[in-house]
Design an enzyme around this catalytic site. Sequence first.
Site, PDB file in Angstrom:
ATOM      1  N   GLY A   1     -10.430 -15.973 -25.026  1.00  0.00           N
ATOM      2  CA  GLY A   1     -10.406 -15.573 -23.625  1.00  0.00           C
ATOM      3  C   GLY A   1     -10.440 -16.761 -22.702  1.00  0.00           C
TER       4      GLY A   1
ATOM      5  N   GLY B   1     -14.420 -20.348 -17.548  1.00  0.00           N
ATOM      6  CA  GLY B   1     -14.030 -21.312 -18.586  1.00  0.00           C
ATOM      7  C   GLY B   1     -13.322 -20.619 -19.732  1.00  0.00           C
TER       8      GLY B   1
ATOM      9  N   VAL C   1     -13.358 -19.074 -23.735  1.00  0.00           N
ATOM     10  CA  VAL C   1     -14.261 -18.454 -24.700  1.00  0.00           C
ATOM     11  C   VAL C   1     -13.649 -18.594 -26.092  1.00  0.00           C
ATOM     12  CG1 VAL C   1     -15.497 -16.363 -25.344  1.00  0.00           C
ATOM     13  CG2 VAL C   1     -14.947 -16.789 -22.944  1.00  0.00           C
TER      14      VAL C   1
ATOM     15  N   LYS D   1     -18.946 -20.110 -24.826  1.00  0.00           N
ATOM     16  CA  LYS D   1     -18.355 -20.234 -23.486  1.00  0.00           C
ATOM     17  C   LYS D   1     -18.350 -21.699 -23.117  1.00  0.00           C
ATOM     18  CE  LYS D   1     -18.682 -15.699 -21.736  1.00  0.00           C
ATOM     19  NZ  LYS D   1     -18.580 -14.918 -20.526  1.00  0.00           N
TER      20      LYS D   1
ATOM     21  N   ASP E   1     -22.107 -10.822 -10.775  1.00  0.00           N
ATOM     22  CA  ASP E   1     -20.686 -10.652 -11.053  1.00  0.00           C
ATOM     23  C   ASP E   1     -20.504  -9.469 -11.985  1.00  0.00           C
ATOM     24  OD1 ASP E   1     -17.999 -11.076 -10.952  1.00  0.00           O
ATOM     25  OD2 ASP E   1     -18.010 -12.776 -12.340  1.00  0.00           O
TER      26      ASP E   1
END
Length: 661
Positions: A413, A418, A420, A433, A529
């Site tokens: 990801g 950033g 993953v 991460k 978030d």
Amino acid sequence: MWMALTTMLLLLAVGAAAAATSTTTTRGCRPSCGGVDIPYPFGIGIGCFHKGFEIDCTMDGPVLAGSSLRVKHLSIHPDVSLVMLPIGWKCYNASSTTEAVDSSYGETTMNKDGVYRISNTHNMLVVIGCDTMGYTASMKTDGGLASHAYYTGCMSYCNNSASVQDGLCAGVGCCHVDIPPGLTHNYFKFNAYGHSSMMDYSPCDYAFLVDRNNYTFRRSDLKMDTNRTSPVWLDWAIRGNGSISGDILSCNQAARTSEYACVSDHSDCLDSTNGPGYNCRCSEGYRGDAYIVDGCTNIDECANPADYHCYGVCTDTQGSYVCECPAGYRSHDPRKELCTQKFPLAAQISISAISGILVLALLSFIYVLHKERREARDFFRKNGGLTLKDATSIKIFKMEELKPILKKHNLIGKGAFGEVYKGDVDGVLVAIKKPIGDNVLENNQFPNEVIIQSQVIDKNIVRLRGCCLEVDTPMLVYEFISNGSLEDILHKHKSKLLNLDVRLSILQEPAHGLSYMHSQTHTTILHGDVKPANILLDEYFTPKISDFGISRLTAKGKEQTANIIGDMTYMDLVYLKTGRLTNRSDVYSFGVVILELISRKKATHSDNNSLVGSFQECHQREGTSLKLFDPEIATAGNFEILDKLAQIAMECLNLDVIRRR
Ligand SMILES: *[C@@H]1O[C@H](CO)[C@@H](O)[C@H](O)[C@H]1NC(C)=O
Ligand SMILES: *[C@@H]1O[C@H](CO)[C@@H](O)[C@H](O)[C@H]1NC(C)=O
Ligand SMILES: *[C@@H]1O[C@H](CO)[C@@H](O)[C@H](O)[C@H]1NC(C)=O
Ligand SMILES: *[C@@H]1O[C@H](CO)[C@@H](O)[C@H](O)[C@H]1NC(C)=O
Ligand SMILES: *[C@@H]1O[C@H](CO)[C@@H](O)[C@H](O)[C@H]1NC(C)=O
């Protein structure tokens, strides 16, 4: 008195006897005569020669003892002597065809001790005359028809005086023939034919042995001097004669006796090739006279480079020499081939250049390694590693442990925060991460937050396992959640059915997680978030909130400047306005998530007709949002629940912060 005198005389006598028998030294003997060297066993005078090898030195030069045979050359290697021997001849009476006026057999006393054999390899027999047959006879025998062991000769015929040619000894006026080995005597005879018709140019017959390389026939030789002598090579050897200690004939027999003539150290014995007996020779690497004590001396080969080649460094040894290339040089055989440098200059230069480069490379490698280590240490300290080290709930990973995972094929990801990566650490699947961009984390805040995070153990919160501090921006290691995010399931895999029960549990559990984080831990932890992308589902579709507090963490210190982190779509409008993040902001975001889940529509921020707007409008106008619900779940039995959910969402989205629940 008398006794003393007789004893003295006796001693003197013994000394004299010893001197007389000492035949193996040449001290006091004449080394040469008339320009001819006299090597032992040859010698002049008593005690200076081996038996049979006596030489007389006359006014005209050396002669064989007891004869007038001139000696031209004596040598012990090869074992030859060159002696002038008389020729045989027969001259005729002009008035008689067959009668001879005078003649000579050419017989000599050259071999009274039998040490010589006429060399068959160096000599030939020559017969000169017109119409004659000449021959040699050797080795007298007793009885029998022929009184010698050897006979050999040739015939010469002249058609007329003009037929004889200079330089051609081939049967016309002159003939020659090889001789066998073993000849001991100089002795010639002729079978005469009539000479009357040719007395004017050929009055005599001649026969003689001669050095085969030193005679050329001339017409004038048909009238040669009968006193003439001819150079003849004689092979000599130590032959013995049976009267001293039996027949000492060969090396093997002689070596066992006291008469053995090869008395020098470093000497060898060779059986004679012409007749019985043997000769002595200095061994290889030595030279001199093997017939005298200590006669063979080492050859200093190095002083004689013309005979003993050496292209390297020459070292003399006893009986030989060592020839080696100097250090750094080589040759297959320095006695025959030049020594060449082992490493040519070009090679030397390139070798030193290469090693120089290697050293430089090694140094820079060490430098880089050192620098990396130091940087890692610095980052570790800066990122609060010293504080975190004591936290038992969190593991601090070393960069080496994570490096193998941070590969392109492990990337699962990529987002604003950033990248993953998925990987395996200590047998546990993890998601790493890796922040990109600048160091946005607050130095001293980070460790404390991480410790708090790691202490949060709730089944609806993605667990933080550890972090890696040896990089500029710390990397976070989370437990790996297998089924991806709610975002993916809602919008990317639309074909996948989600019934209301599942959706309700997906809503209920994160809500529980959020409230736990907001209230149950001793510090309030805000998410900041909340969005479907941050709600992950495990294999049993249990939702887990990820990135807890991280966005807030990263925003810390930038709060005053209202630098908003997070997805605008789910962002609390109040937070956007005031720039202050509270737990109510998370509630707002959660309201958007509820709407997305029941409508299965993507909330977008840019669109004016955003999902939130549509619901609010619909709700105010019609009191229900029926047409916005996902048809999959919008069945009659579910309306009440869905309406209730929409109502809860509306309350979450209330701009009056206090009224949010
Ligand atoms: C040659 O032979 C003849 C007859 O046989 C004789 O008379 C004469 O003396 C001989 N000459 C010489 C030089 O011997
Ligand atoms: C041999 O001699 C005879 C008489 O002197 C002469 O006629 C003849 O030509 C000679 N032959 C040769 C081949 O010289
Ligand atoms: C040939 O023999 C003579 C003596 O008869 C000598 O003076 C001369 O040097 C010899 N020549 C060779 C080439 O041996
Ligand atoms: C040959 O020698 C003998 C005796 O030595 C001598 O009488 C004679 O004159 C010599 N002949 C020649 C041609 O020199
Ligand atoms: C051997 O030598 C002895 C002298 O030492 C001598 O009397 C004898 O005749 C020689 N024998 C032969 C066969 O030459």
